[in-house]
Each structure stands twice: as C-alpha cells, then as structure tokens.
Write an enzyme that holds these catalytic residues in place. Sequence first.
Site, PDB file in Angstrom:
ATOM      1  N   LYS A 246      73.588  70.007 122.264  1.00  0.00           N
ATOM      2  CA  LYS A 246      72.498  69.456 123.080  1.00  0.00           C
ATOM      3  C   LYS A 246      71.474  68.723 122.234  1.00  0.00           C
ATOM      4  CE  LYS A 246      72.477  72.134 127.183  1.00  0.00           C
ATOM      5  NZ  LYS A 246      71.977  73.148 127.992  1.00  0.00           N
ATOM      6  N   ARG A 247      71.308  69.235 121.034  1.00  0.00           N
ATOM      7  CA  ARG A 247      70.364  68.647 120.098  1.00  0.00           C
ATOM      8  C   ARG A 247      70.603  67.138 119.932  1.00  0.00           C
ATOM      9  NH1 ARG A 247      71.057  69.175 114.792  1.00  0.00           N
ATOM     10  NH2 ARG A 247      72.944  70.379 115.119  1.00  0.00           N
TER      11      ARG A 247
END
Length: 473
Positions: A246-247
């Site tokens: 997700k980063r």
Amino acid sequence: MDASVRVRFAPSPTGYPHLGNVRTALFNWLFARHTGGTFILRIEDTDQARKVEGAVEVILNSLQWMGMDWDEGPFYQSQRLDMYREYGEKLVNEGKAYYCYCSSERLDAMRQEQIKLKQPPGYDRHCRDLGHEKTGWGDSAVAPVIRFRSPLEGKTVITDLIRGEVIFENSTLDDFVLLKSDGYPTYHLANIVDDHQMQISHVMRAEEWLSSTPRHVLLYAAFGWQPPRFAHLPMILGPDKSKLSKRHGATSIDEYRDKGYLPEAMINFLSLLGWSLDDKTEIMTCEEIIKNFTIERVSKTAAVFNAAKLEWMNGVYIRNLSPQEFSDRCMPFVKQALPDMVIEPGYMQQIAPLVQERARVLAEVPDLVDFFFSDKLEYDSALLCGKLERAQAVEVLNRTIRALENIHEWLAGDMEAAIRPLAEGLELKAGPFFGVLRVAVTGRTASPPLFETMEVLGRDRCMARLKAALQKL
Ligand code: GLU
C-alpha cells in the site's frame, strides 16, 4: 488456438484482491482467450481462520468490472470437503501419508528446540513410522492430521515455462500436512486435487508459490496423476524495489475503480507488469493484448509498479473516450460528489468535453465541474482582483457586463470577439483581465476555457455571477 488449454484463477478470500492477485487473474484470462481455452474460477476458501467476510463478492465484482469473464465456476472448495478427505485417506491407505497425533504443545516445544539449535523449521517426523490408526475425525477431541510422507532424499525437478528448470532437494521438504484435524484440507491437497479434477493444463500463479510446487509435484506422483505445466509469474515490486504494498500506492482493485480508473486502462497497465509485446509499445487495446499474449513473452525478472505511469495511462484512455462515453462515465462520480444537485445528462454532455483533456482519473471530475451546478460560489474578493487594483477589477467587470448585454447569441466565439478588445482599452494584459472574469464566473483561478465555460453556463447565470462579483468589490 489450443482449446485444450484450461487455466484457473484460484484466489483465497482472505482479503480484498490487490494488484498482484488481479495481475494473476488477468494473465490466466489473457492466455485462455488467446488460445481459445477455458478460464475457470475457483475460490480456495479452506482457511476458515483467515476468511474475510465479503471478500468473495469483492473478488467476483473486481473480475466483472475488468471484463474478465469466466467460463466455469466459481467453484468453492469449502463445498467439497468430503472429497479432499477421501483423497487424503487414500494416500494413508497406500502408505504415502500417515496420521499424526502430535499435540500442539509438542509441536511448539519442537519448534522452540529447532530455533535454539538453529535448525531449519519443519515437522520432525515423530509419527511417521508409528503406524497410527484413525481414532477420531473432524471435531473429535482426538482427531489426527494427515501428513505426507515426503521422500528423505533425491531431488524434485520442476520445468517452469518461465523460469526453466528449478531443482529442489527433497531433504528440505518436511512431512507437510494434507488434512487438518478439523477435517479441512490444506492448500496443497485441495489445490492439486482440484487442478487434477478440473483438468487444469497450465498453472500460472505468482512466484511466491514456487516453493510449494515441489510438494505439489510429489503429490501428483503419489496419486499417479500427470501434473499440469507450471508458469510462475514474476514478482511485482514498488519503485524502491521492495515488495509491492500500500505504501507504494498499490491498493485493492476496487479502490482504483472508486478513484475513477478505467477498467481498460487497468487491463493495459497490469498486462505490462511482467509481459510485453516488444520493448516499446505501451498503449494497447484488450483485443491487441489477447491477440499477442504468450507465456514466452512473460519475463523472469520482477516487474516494477509505477503509480504515476498508471495515472498517465488512465489519462490517455480518458482522452480517447468519445465525448458521450466520457460524459456517461463521469455521471456516477459527479452524482456521488454532488448529492444535492440535479445532474442532467444533457447538461453533463455539454460540460464533459471542457474537462476531458484535463482529468487523469474520473474522481477528479466533480471538483473540476462543480461550479457548473452550484451557484453558491465561495471566493474571496482578493482572489477576484488578483494583481489588479480594486478599481481596475470593477472596471473590467462593468465593461464586460455592458459588452455582453449587447451579445445576441450566447456563443463562445462571439463573446470572445466582444470582450478581448476591452483589455486593450483598459491597457491591461489579457492574463489579469481574464483572471477577474474567470474568478467571477467559476469562483476559481483555474478552470476550463473561459468562453466555452460561459457558453455552457448560459447567459442568465453568467450575468448574475458577474454582477455578484461586482457586489463583492
Ligand atoms: N489460493 C492461492 C492464492 O490465494 C492459489 C495459489 C495457486 O494458484 O496455486 O493465491
């Protein structure tokens, strides 16, 4: 064409599908469509503890949204438990697997010991040669597990269609569990029983499953079945070369849908995460990708996810839509963002072409067009003046209002012809002059082309807004 190709997408509903899952689905689907084969959907829902409520629906919706239709299924493993159990017991009866009664306390202690001695983790084969009988099953308090009798030596060779030959030392494999004490199969057992029964010809899945493949190959041999062909897809990494997360802006696929990415752009983008037509082609229709998709052109090296490239590509797809299509696709986003407004499709069709060039994702559109719907423009009078003196801004507005009052047809070209010379008369540059009008009409300093915007807004609303601006000064 090879109609004997049968491939499957076999997600576990332990979470919402992310880009990696969908890339796996896509490659299988593309391969099936390229070969004229069959694409099968199978839900691997045997891990009761990690099951996420609603995940199956999201998986099915995501595939449908992207246009990946399946030919068979969805099949649910949780509905086939008896069959896996029978296959597990068959291997026990043939001496290829065994019942294990080791308690979780014993297994924990064993693991601690292994950590202390810096030994590789794995079952120590305590029950392997004890010849246990089955004493209880399913929810019984003394239910055993079934473990596979892995060979102690030798090698297992896998010929992967992408990676070539991969060799595993059998001594590194432990006696893994096939059937758990709750009567549910493990991934390994259910996966290969199903692949065999569903006559899967090619198993195309993420590279992280490669280490499971020797176990699967040994299981196929134990059952006397022909294994399918394997193709392990390259990893997807973030721009910093760590595992995609997700980063890196890689969220679940339904979030991309909600942000207004187009499914056709997603297909194009995801197809290039590990596959390529040549070294340069980036924009391809789904038909072109299907026509050219072969496993030979899937790369061994990891693919790198680039969120900016996805956004760029989506913008390209947005600009390629017909104005009507673009307008239709904007509708749900605009309606959702402006719930109190009546959004007429005909009006939206006039507005849409003015922002089609600028939008990169559909969710940006409401912000670009809200002033077409709402007459409550909230802006500061300082914004109206910009770099001009208050008196100059007043003059700009007054002269514009007067000029527009004499316009017969409310057309962009006529308005421009009437207004542009006014700037000269006031010895103002076009930029600051039009800046006042832009803020007056749209409430902001950046907007779609001014005169086209005014044409779509119509005479009454424009005049009212220009006069309201004058009041503010
Ligand atoms: N259920 C596995 C997954 O979630 C399937 C792996 C495979 O394709 O064998 O990815």
